[in-house]
Design a protein around this motif. Structure first.
Motif, short mmCIF file in Angstrom:
data_model
loop_
_atom_site.label_atom_id
_atom_site.label_comp_id
_atom_site.label_asym_id
_atom_site.label_seq_id
_atom_site.Cartn_x
_atom_site.Cartn_y
_atom_site.Cartn_z
N ALA A 9 -11.48 2.03 -1.01
CA ALA A 9 -12.80 2.36 -0.50
C ALA A 9 -13.13 1.78 0.98
O ALA A 9 -14.27 1.41 1.23
N CYS A 10 -12.24 1.56 1.68
CA CYS A 10 -12.44 0.97 3.08
C CYS A 10 -12.52 1.93 4.15
O CYS A 10 -11.75 1.82 5.02
N GLY A 11 -12.94 3.14 3.80
CA GLY A 11 -13.30 3.97 4.83
C GLY A 11 -14.79 4.41 4.64
O GLY A 11 -15.62 3.67 4.23
N PHE A 12 -15.25 5.74 4.99
CA PHE A 12 -16.51 6.11 4.69
C PHE A 12 -16.89 5.91 3.30
O PHE A 12 -18.08 5.65 2.83
N ASP A 13 -16.06 6.16 2.56
CA ASP A 13 -16.15 5.70 0.99
C ASP A 13 -15.83 4.24 1.02
O ASP A 13 -14.38 4.32 1.37
N ILE B 120 -13.03 2.20 10.34
CA ILE B 120 -13.46 1.21 9.41
C ILE B 120 -12.32 0.75 8.92
O ILE B 120 -12.20 -0.55 8.71
N LEU B 121 -11.39 1.47 8.55
CA LEU B 121 -10.02 1.05 7.95
C LEU B 121 -9.32 -0.04 8.82
O LEU B 121 -8.74 -0.91 8.45
N VAL B 122 -9.14 0.35 10.09
CA VAL B 122 -8.59 -0.55 11.10
C VAL B 122 -9.51 -1.81 11.23
O VAL B 122 -8.61 -2.79 11.54
N GLN B 123 -10.49 -1.77 11.22
CA GLN B 123 -11.31 -2.91 11.50
C GLN B 123 -11.20 -3.76 10.22
O GLN B 123 -11.12 -5.08 10.43
N CYS B 124 -11.18 -3.23 9.06
CA CYS B 124 -10.81 -4.14 8.05
C CYS B 124 -9.44 -4.87 8.11
O CYS B 124 -9.33 -6.10 7.75
N ALA B 125 -8.31 -4.00 8.40
CA ALA B 125 -7.25 -4.40 8.60
C ALA B 125 -7.17 -5.65 9.80
O ALA B 125 -6.54 -6.69 9.19
N LEU B 126 -7.66 -5.50 10.74
CA LEU B 126 -7.81 -6.46 11.92
C LEU B 126 -8.27 -7.88 11.15
O LEU B 126 -7.97 -8.77 11.47
N ILE B 127 -9.52 -7.86 10.51
CA ILE B 127 -10.12 -8.99 9.77
C ILE B 127 -9.07 -9.63 8.85
O ILE B 127 -8.81 -10.80 8.89
N VAL B 128 -8.39 -8.67 7.84
CA VAL B 128 -7.46 -9.35 7.18
C VAL B 128 -6.43 -10.06 7.86
O VAL B 128 -5.63 -11.14 7.40
N LEU B 129 -5.88 -9.33 8.88
CA LEU B 129 -4.82 -10.08 9.93
C LEU B 129 -5.18 -11.38 10.50
O LEU B 129 -4.23 -12.26 10.58
#
Length: 475
Positions: A176-180, A425-434
């Protein structure tokens, strides 16, 4: 077909013989600095409707000085992967992005992907059909995993089957790392944090409004997931009954009233009806985790500053009853939504009905969904507003039978939900994980709220076109 090792470390960017030599990409080798090192992330399902937009968004942040220094695309068809990369890079020439052949039906190919990267971004849906092999491979290898799923049954099943193993292997699995359901999770927290001092919310209701200067057209995958959700509703209920009851947060005041089926919310100018979405279940899972971990989940190797930041953030979040409604500016629009819901609810229970729904989505969705998806013009003309109307008290010590006496209204607003907001949203979550992996939980199957709430995700989204605003505070 699985690519050979040589193909997997090369950049498979040729249209074979389907495109003239002048427009075909050449085979090139990876820079020597990347040989033997994993990719920062791999986008699985890159050729899908949403996947190609995720690729385009990721290319914006591909930079030697960025947390995202290298990534690869994975899918079943080399030609389609090449076309996706060309489309995503337009009008520029495609960068040397590796294209990897992998198939959900071949677990070894998925396992191989997970051994080559730190993070998988999974865009292959419906997830109840295709998601579990990817989660299983990530958990087995200790690879982190993010997806754009909005299917409660899949998410809760993955939590039940893989959470403990993910904690042990150190794989962070976040659906659910998108609009959902990130706007709902962060939007609830944003509204909750406006209740300062002794004030406390009792319920926060989200009202979603989809807008467009053209025509609103949704992704067929979303429609298919909704249909399959109805078909598998009994399985979700059975799963929930088989699991221990989760703790519930203590919320001041009475339970929220049931309210009318159709509500006219004059303050925000919307007619609305309750929306059976993943947002409510994801938020409840986050709040339940907080009951057992009121200071949030500790990171792998947090600094003293990050520990204090996490504790401060969660101490400012106050739990509340939560629900989501979808709204339109006219009563006719709401009746149309109800009609589509009835089609899905009635026909989705039988195999013949599901065949009709999935064969003729445009007919049974009254034009809102079609198999070929929206045009680029329709995507760019669409946007969303999500209003969060919080009702609560001047003091958290109110008794259960006292009606709320305060209202705080906030709003999250952004571009089209499926192809623009979700990739952002998905890419920003990924950048935080990285970039901040040691400040995040070691592993487990978790919600985006519990993982990304204390981070700078909200700020990152605001910098990329998704706004958070306080609209009003009234007694």
């Amino acid at each position: 077909m699985i690519a050979t090792n040589q193909e997997e470390i090369g950049i498979l960017c040729s249209y074979r013989n389907s495109i003239s030599e002048s427009t075909a990409f050449k085979f090139r080798s990876l820079p020597s600095s990347m040989e033997g090192t994993p990719y920062d992330l791999i986008i699985l399902g890159a050729t899908g409707f949403t996947g190609k937009y995720v690729v385009r968004e990721a290319l914006r942040f591909l930079n030697p000085s960025s947390p995202l220094k290298s990534f690869a695309l994975a899918g079943r068809n080399l030609t389609k992967l090449t076309q996706t990369l060309q489309w995503a890079a337009h009008p520029h020439s495609p960068p040397p992005i590796p294209l990897l052949i992998a198939d959900i039906a071949d677990p070894q190919s998925i396992h191989r992907l997970c051994t080559q990267t730190k993070l998988i971004l999974n865009c292959v849906g419906p997830f109840r059909r295709y998601g579990e092999p990817v989660v299983a491979a990530c958990v087995e290898t200790g690879c982190d995993y993010l997806d754009i799923c909005g299917e409660p049954e899949f998410m809760e099943k993955m939590e039940a089957n893989y959470h403990e193993r993910a904690v042990q292997s150190g794989a962070l699995v976040v659906s659910a790392c998108g609009f959902d359901s990130v706007p709902a999770e962060l939007g609830l927290m944003f509204n909750s944090r406006q209740w300062v001092g002794q004030t406390a919310p009792n319920r926060i209701e989200a009202y979603l409004s989809l807008e467009s200067s053209k025509k609103i057209v949704g992704n067929f995958g979303t429609f298919e997931s909704a249909v399959l959700g109805v078909a598998n509703a009994d399985q979700l209920l059975k799963l929930r009954r088989s699991r221990p009851r989760k703790p519930r947060p203590k919320i001041p005041g009475p339970p929220p009233p049931k309210g009318p089926t159709i509500e006219h919310k004059k303050e925000i100018g919307l007619w609305s009806v309750r929306l059976p979405s993943a947002d409510s279940t994801v938020v409840r899972r986050t709040l339940s985790t907080l009951v057992e971990n009121p200071q949030g989940l500790p990171g792998v190797n947090e600094s003293a500053y990050e520990i204090e930041q996490r504790k401060t953030f969660w101490s400012s979040v106050k739990p509340a009853h939560f629900g989501v409604k979808i709204g339109t500016k006219s009563l006719i629009g709401i009746l149309r939504i109800i009609a589509v819901g009835m089609f899905i609810g009635l026909l989705g229970k039988t195999s013949l009905g599901r065949w009709l729904l999935l064969t003729f989505p445009s007919v049974f969705s009254l034009g809102w969904f079609r198999k070929k998806g929206p045009s680029e013009e329709e995507v760019n003309s669409a946007s969303f507003k999500m209003w969060f109307v919080g009702h609560g008290f001047r003091s958290s010590n109110n008794e259960a039978n006292v009606e709320p006496e305060m209202e705080i209204v906030t709003r999250v607003m952004g571009p089209e939900i499926g192809y623009l907001t979700t990739p952002i949203i998905l890419v920003q979550c990924a950048l935080i994980v990285l970039s901040r992996r040691e400040a995040l939980p070691k592993g487990g199957v978790l919600t985006p709220g519990i993982v990304f709430g204390p981070t700078d995700l909200q700020q990152r989204l605001q910098e990329n076109g998704i706004s958070f605003d306080v609209i009003s505070k009234n007694a």
